[in-house]
Motif scaffolding. Sequence first.
Motif, PDB file in Angstrom:
ATOM      1  N   VAL A  89       0.842  -1.208   0.000  1.00 35.42           N
ATOM      2  CA  VAL A  89       0.000   0.000   0.000  1.00 35.42           C
ATOM      3  C   VAL A  89       0.871   1.248   0.000  1.00 35.42           C
ATOM      4  O   VAL A  89       0.564   2.251  -0.659  1.00 35.42           O
ATOM      5  CB  VAL A  89      -0.949  -0.012   1.215  1.00 35.42           C
ATOM      6  CG1 VAL A  89      -1.785   1.259   1.258  1.00 35.42           C
ATOM      7  CG2 VAL A  89      -1.855  -1.240   1.171  1.00 35.42           C
ATOM      8  N   MET A  90       1.977   1.182   0.753  1.00 42.75           N
ATOM      9  CA  MET A  90       2.904   2.314   0.815  1.00 42.75           C
ATOM     10  C   MET A  90       3.452   2.643  -0.575  1.00 42.75           C
ATOM     11  O   MET A  90       3.546   3.808  -0.973  1.00 42.75           O
ATOM     12  CB  MET A  90       4.049   1.950   1.771  1.00 42.75           C
ATOM     13  CG  MET A  90       5.084   3.027   1.937  1.00 42.75           C
ATOM     14  SD  MET A  90       4.487   4.365   2.972  1.00 42.75           S
ATOM     15  CE  MET A  90       6.017   5.283   3.157  1.00 42.75           C
ATOM     16  N   HIS A 141      -0.156  12.527   0.889  1.00 39.40           N
ATOM     17  CA  HIS A 141      -0.528  11.537   1.889  1.00 39.40           C
ATOM     18  C   HIS A 141       0.403  11.699   3.091  1.00 39.40           C
ATOM     19  O   HIS A 141       1.279  12.567   3.099  1.00 39.40           O
ATOM     20  CB  HIS A 141      -0.403  10.119   1.323  1.00 39.40           C
ATOM     21  CG  HIS A 141      -1.020   9.941  -0.023  1.00 39.40           C
ATOM     22  ND1 HIS A 141      -2.375  10.032  -0.243  1.00 39.40           N
ATOM     23  CD2 HIS A 141      -0.456   9.694  -1.252  1.00 39.40           C
ATOM     24  CE1 HIS A 141      -2.625   9.842  -1.524  1.00 39.40           C
ATOM     25  NE2 HIS A 141      -1.471   9.639  -2.162  1.00 39.40           N
ATOM     26  N   ALA A 142       0.207  10.858   4.096  1.00 37.41           N
ATOM     27  CA  ALA A 142       1.076  10.923   5.278  1.00 37.41           C
ATOM     28  C   ALA A 142       1.246   9.533   5.858  1.00 37.41           C
ATOM     29  O   ALA A 142       0.339   8.694   5.809  1.00 37.41           O
ATOM     30  CB  ALA A 142       0.501  11.870   6.328  1.00 37.41           C
ATOM     31  N   GLY A 185     -10.928   5.069   4.353  1.00 40.23           N
ATOM     32  CA  GLY A 185      -9.963   5.323   3.288  1.00 40.23           C
ATOM     33  C   GLY A 185      -8.526   5.260   3.755  1.00 40.23           C
ATOM     34  O   GLY A 185      -7.605   5.164   2.939  1.00 40.23           O
ATOM     35  N   ASP A 186      -8.320   5.333   5.095  1.00 41.91           N
ATOM     36  CA  ASP A 186      -6.970   5.187   5.648  1.00 41.91           C
ATOM     37  C   ASP A 186      -6.732   3.732   6.018  1.00 41.91           C
ATOM     38  O   ASP A 186      -7.672   2.934   6.106  1.00 41.91           O
ATOM     39  CB  ASP A 186      -6.789   6.079   6.879  1.00 41.91           C
ATOM     40  CG  ASP A 186      -6.898   7.559   6.529  1.00 41.91           C
ATOM     41  OD1 ASP A 186      -6.701   7.890   5.347  1.00 41.91           O
ATOM     42  OD2 ASP A 186      -7.183   8.365   7.434  1.00 41.91           O
ATOM     43  N   ILE A 188       0.111   3.814  10.197  1.00 41.87           N
ATOM     44  CA  ILE A 188      -1.151   4.254   9.604  1.00 41.87           C
ATOM     45  C   ILE A 188      -0.802   5.042   8.354  1.00 41.87           C
ATOM     46  O   ILE A 188       0.037   5.954   8.397  1.00 41.87           O
ATOM     47  CB  ILE A 188      -1.974   5.121  10.565  1.00 41.87           C
ATOM     48  CG1 ILE A 188      -2.192   4.400  11.896  1.00 41.87           C
ATOM     49  CG2 ILE A 188      -3.312   5.491   9.937  1.00 41.87           C
ATOM     50  CD1 ILE A 188      -2.843   5.268  12.951  1.00 41.87           C
ATOM     51  N   LEU A 189      -1.420   4.687   7.236  1.00 43.51           N
ATOM     52  CA  LEU A 189      -1.248   5.433   5.994  1.00 43.51           C
ATOM     53  C   LEU A 189      -2.491   6.295   5.798  1.00 43.51           C
ATOM     54  O   LEU A 189      -3.604   5.772   5.649  1.00 43.51           O
ATOM     55  CB  LEU A 189      -1.045   4.484   4.825  1.00 43.51           C
ATOM     56  CG  LEU A 189       0.305   3.736   4.826  1.00 43.51           C
ATOM     57  CD1 LEU A 189       0.335   2.697   3.722  1.00 43.51           C
ATOM     58  CD2 LEU A 189       1.453   4.718   4.679  1.00 43.51           C
ATOM     59  N   LEU A 190      -2.297   7.615   5.856  1.00 46.76           N
ATOM     60  CA  LEU A 190      -3.399   8.574   5.738  1.00 46.76           C
ATOM     61  C   LEU A 190      -3.520   8.989   4.269  1.00 46.76           C
ATOM     62  O   LEU A 190      -2.624   9.645   3.721  1.00 46.76           O
ATOM     63  CB  LEU A 190      -3.133   9.788   6.626  1.00 46.76           C
ATOM     64  CG  LEU A 190      -2.909   9.480   8.126  1.00 46.76           C
ATOM     65  CD1 LEU A 190      -2.606  10.761   8.887  1.00 46.76           C
ATOM     66  CD2 LEU A 190      -4.128   8.774   8.714  1.00 46.76           C
TER      67      LEU A 190
END
Length: 794
Positions: free
Chosen positions: A374-375, A389-390, A429-430, A442-444
């Motif tokens: 996902v990253m 993104h964050a 969505g995160d 956590i991928l925001l």
Amino acid sequence: MTPRFFRHSQYTISVGFVLVLILMAAIAVIGLTRMAAINERMNVIVSQHNVKTDLVAAMRNAARERSISLHRMALMTDPFDREDEHQYFRRMAEEFLKARDALKAMSLSTLEQQTLADSQALTRQSTLIQEAVYGLVQEQRLDEANTLLLREAVPAQNRVLAVLSKLLDYQRQATSEAVGFARREYDKAFYSMIGLGLLLVGLGAVIAFMVVRRTSHAEKALFHEKERAEVTLHSIADAVITTDGDGVVDYMNPIAEQLTGWQSAEARGHPIDQIFRVVNELNREAIKSPVSECKIEGRVVSVDPHGVLVARDGTEYAIEDSAAPIHDSHGAVIGYVVVFHDVSHARRLARQLSWQASHDVLTGLGNRLEFEAVMAQMWESAKFHNKQHALVYMDLDQFKIVNDTCGHAAGDELLRQLALIISAKVREGDSLFRLGGDEFAILLNGCPISRAEGIANEIRLVVEEFRFMWEEKPFSIGASIGLVPITVDSVSVASLLAAADAACYTAKEKGRNRVQVYEPSDTELVMREGEMAWLPRINRAIDEDRLQLYYQKIANVRDGDVMGGTQYELLLRMTDEHGAIVPPQAFIPAAERYNLMPNVDRWVIRHALDWITRHAAQVRDVSTIYINLSGQSLNDDKFLDFVTGQIQRLDGLGIKIGFEITETAAIANLSRAMRLMGALKEMGCVFALDDFGSGMSSFAYLKNLPVDKIKIDGVFVRDMLSDRVDYAMVEAINRIGHLMGIQTVAEFVENDAILQKLKELGVDYAQGYGIHRPEPLALLFAEPRLIHTTAIAR
């Protein structure tokens, strides 16, 4: 039959026709003999094909059972159940080999022999992979076993089954050809008899009766052969549907009846699309009939790999199927055959394995593998589509206390509860992941850094307010969070992870339970990233043996080198990839940060003692050899056993060995330090306390540590001539050390003036650039001299 023929013929045939009758009878006998030969050949062919079909079916069943058994073993936790299952796994292998050997012993065509050889090669490959999976299961490496099973064992087994399916196809084709052959031969014989009957119409009923009777026998033989073929289709594990040239069903075997919910008699005369309804399990769209595809392609075709058969009552079965045209003796298509089998269980297992490969079993969150995938997607969308993104990288504070106090069961429960609490706070969505241990990420998605910082603080506050209860004991934890923006300027996924780790570590160093936003201009974060860059370099240097020992002389200040024995300290250097020497201050901080010091210490001890063994004759004249130990090694439960094992191989030279432990490491690991000191002193080793005076309670702990020397921290020695406080510290440490019967060593002695002052104070030993600059250890015995060596792992 022949005498009766003659008795009847004498009333109907004239004497002149006798010769013709004899000739016709001879022709009839020849024709009947040919029919008998056809019948016998059909019996042999069908018998052989039935046996071959049974053997191939047995091999397919054994192979499939082995694959299912292997998966069951990967899911089992009870070793006895696993052993029972392993026995079953082995029995299936024996059945497979028994059936294969029996098949090899039969008369096989060149194509069958080649296909069987291909299956044997694939089986060997599949067996090796299965044995590797079983080995991982035995070692309790279940995640790796499941990953290997999904990625390699299952595809390899499917390849074996596909080859075996070819053998079944060959048998079906051979049976079809045999039936076609019989039909052709029958047609020839039948029409020959009709011709003879027309010629012999005057001979009447006798000859006609004989021909009809023999023809009837031939028809019965063909009927029996057809029955045998149907029995073969009934006995195989696959479902079979045959149609005419228009795709209208004319036959279904019992497995096909079971899966479709239609009886063969009911289905006969219906279009196959009405009986065999298949949809895509992903989008629920109807899949075109394989017979329709076969009509267009004119060859064997397979359907969508995600096909699901919808039975008459609505029950759904995941299937794998294929369709092939049926040709007559002239090559014309006279029908089609559809072969399929239920793979619902195998497909469920595949989905389960796929889920396990991308999720953390304990919390149900995505695992590191899924996180990295996902990253990478987020980085690409930021890099190429200018999205923002964050990445929130979170490490729990005080988690170790729960584990150490209440056990791993409590720690696991804490992680499960915390995963649920954090999940409730994550936006739609995160994505939330557990990376391992007490690390979460956590991928925001679509979140600028200003908003991401607020979200990160909300999550930190939720963790801080969470109270974990275990056996009526409350526990509070916190979270140190590193926050990294994912933008068009992000260099790579690896750089983002390095930045997140550095930010998280900085948050811990600043007091824990806080959010640290990564800024490229932050020098502290840049330093942490630099340490991370050293991590692979240090590992490669250890693996490639590019660490190097140097030595530095320690002078006897009070009595001179002769009485005390010349002493040296071994210093650690690294040779980089280009052959340049790297000083320890460049890589030791990174080794300490990433817990590599136990590996470095082991390298130093192993190589130092190897060097001592090679120079045993010279070392016997040395008083003591000191080797410095890091605090991380003190926390390694297996380190003491390693050190004692290394010393035992010195053949009496163990009494020449001493160890240095920094004051800070000794105080931080007091009980472990005292246990290690006690064990090694019993072997004749001595101990020095390094960097003494840098701790908060130096003198209070000194009386509890069984040390032989204390090394006065160089920060006091270096400026003792100009700083009265430093001078007083050196004087006090030396005096108290002597009162306790401990010798003193002054570090960082850089000139003769400092050395003279140390002599006046009565310090025992001195060390520094003013006495001797470090040199490679290989040069130590280049000249004959007495040596006392100190090895230091830093």
